[in-house]
Design a protein around this motif. Structure first.
Motif: not given
Lengths: 406, 113
Positions: A156-185
């Protein structure tokens, strides 16, 4: 024990009533009546009757002992059977195997009890083993339950941690996309800035050439102004001459008019010519005056133009210097912008790779989350099974505790 | 009558043209005109002959020329209005008065003072 039939008793009763074998008949009668303690009275007999009486007494004695023995054996057997039944009842009622005994004095009951004893002993062994196994099973089930519970909690803790990590990675993905877009700009802006800086360098070069052209033109203008000034001075000189001539003409005309007036009527025509000459001379003087004024204005204008040309020369020189400084600065800017553009392109590429990697990580995390979810579900099922197993083990132990083997 | 019209210090004067021998040009820098006051920028001089036969000069600012004026248009000044005696009359050029002077008399008057 039936010694004789009713038909056989009839002759004895007849002889008793005869008298000589009476004691024997009485003893037999008593024995037939069940009293094996009855004896033939020897004192009343003699001869063969006494011998028969003695033999009968011996028979009755043996028979009594035999019956007593049989009765004793019967009682023992009954006690042992009751004990066995009691042992089986205790086994059935209480599961108590400890109260079973194989001991018996009955040779016929011995094999049966011995067989039961073997069965009971086998049951005791089973109970001991099952009890030990139930204890071990309960212990193992508790351990399994504890491990499963811990595993479930960990999952359960692992699932929560993985879920949190997934959410964080999702945010990181959006942030990366934003960074990539900004870097492109940034890369695009840097490229545009580079182009603008290059255009600026070209414009500054053209500006410097224009400044040089202006300086050359200014020199030419200054030369022209100098020539113009000299020519104006020359015109002034000529105008002075014309003015002097006109003044002298005016003077001459005045004197001619005086002469004409002195000549009277004869001098009238002369006076008219003199007046016309004066008028012309005055016109010339007015014109030369205007020309002088114009020359003065031209002098002022040429002086102003010369000053402006000098100022323009100084300004163009300053402009050339500033242009050179600007060109140097733009060269520096160009180099910096070039580096910035290169860095922006590298950052853009890196951020795109990062975005791709992050998306892959997010996808992997999603798969891991699914697996973890399944693992958690399985852990919960395992925990449930372990709980049930523990309960069953407890139940088994409880049940097996009902059987007392020792 | 032939009158030579001239200007000194912004005032217009007239003199008998017969009295003036000629008009000369003076060297620049001289700024005086005897009894008519200082000149402004004139470089002309009227050369005339005095009563004793000598020639004299009157510096003026401007010489307008010789005009033929009917005598009837000339007015004699009342006695007492010309204390120095060289102003002999007035001519009205339109509405502008022109003082008529006797050049030899002016030299005589100035010389007598």
């Amino acid at each position: 024990m039936a010694l004789e039939s009713q038909d056989e008793k009839a002759p004895l009763r007849a002889r008793k009533r005869g008298g000589s074998l009476g004691p024997i008949a009485q003893a037999l009668q008593a024995a037939l009546g069940g009293d094996l303690s009855a004896r033939v009275a020897q004192g009343k007999l003699s001869g063969e009757a006494a011998e028969i009486g003695a033999l009968l007494n011996q028979l009755l004695e043996r028979l009594g002992r035999r019956i007593a023995e049989d009765e004793r054996r019967k009682q023992v057997s009954t006690g042992e059977i009751e004990q066995a039944i009691e042992g089986l009842g205790a086994l059935v009622r209480e599961g108590d195997l400890s109260r079973w005994s194989n001991g018996t004095q009955d040779s016929q009951l011995g094999p049966l009890l011995e067989g039961f004893g073997k069965v009971i002993e086998t049951l005791r062994t089973f109970v001991r083993e099952i009890n030990g196994a139930a204890l071990r099973l309960s212990s193992s089930a508790n351990e399994v339950l504890a491990a499963s519970t811990q595993h479930e909690a960990s999952s359960t803790e692992q699932a929560a941690a993985i879920h949190e990590t997934t959410a964080t990675m999702e945010e990181l993905k959006h942030a990366s996309a934003q960074i990539a877009e900004n870097a492109g700009s940034v890369a695009r802006v840097a490229e545009e800035t580079l182009g603008a800086a290059r255009s600026g360098r070209g414009a500054i070069g053209e500006f410097i050439q224009a400044m040089q052209q202006i300086r050359n033109d200014g020199v030419a203008v200054a030369d022209s102004i100098t020539k113009l000034s000299k020519r104006v001075e020359r015109i002034g000189t000529v105008v002075e001459v014309i003015d002097e001539i006109a003044d002298r003409s005016d003077l001459l005309a005045l004197n001619a008019a005086l002469e004409g007036s002195r000549a009277g009527e004869a001098g009238k025509g002369f006076s008219i010519v003199a007046a016309e000459m004066r008028r012309l001379a005055e016109n010339v003087l007015d014109s030369t005056k205007e020309i002088k004024n114009l020359i003065t204005e031209i002098r002022e204008a040429t002086a102003a133009a010369a000053g402006a040309a000098e100022a323009s020369k100084l300004a163009t020189q300053s402009g050339e210097k500033l242009g050179a400084v600007a060109a140097q600065a733009v060269e520096g800017i160009l180099a910096g912008v070039q580096e910035t553009s290169d860095a922006a392109r590298v950052i853009n590429l890196a951020t795109q790779q990062q975005r791709t990697a992050t998306e892959q990580v997010v996808a992997s995390m999603g798969e891991i989350e699914d697996v973890t979810r399944q693992t958690t579900h399985a852990s919960k099922q395992a925990t449930g099974a372990a709980t049930e197993l523990t309960q069953l083990a407890s139940r088994l132990a409880e049940l097996i505790r009902r059987f007392k083997a020792d | 009558m032939e009158i030579l019209l001239f200007e000194v210090g912004g005032s217009r004067y007239g003199a008998d043209a017969a009295q003036v021998l000629r008009v000369d040009q003076l060297p620049s820098g001289i700024r005086s005109s005897a009894g008519l006051g200082p000149t402004r920028a004139g470089d002309r001089a009227l050369v005339f002959q005095t009563s004793n036969g000598a020639t004299n000069e009157l510096q003026v600012d401007l010489v307008h020329g010789v005009r033929t004026i009917p005598v009837a248009q000339l007015r004699q000044l009342p006695p007492g209005l010309s204390p120095q005696g060289f102003a002999i009359g007035v001519w009205l050029d339109g509405n502008a008065p022109v003082l008529l002077v006797d050049l030899p008399q002016m030299v005589k008057q100035i010389g007598g003072q």
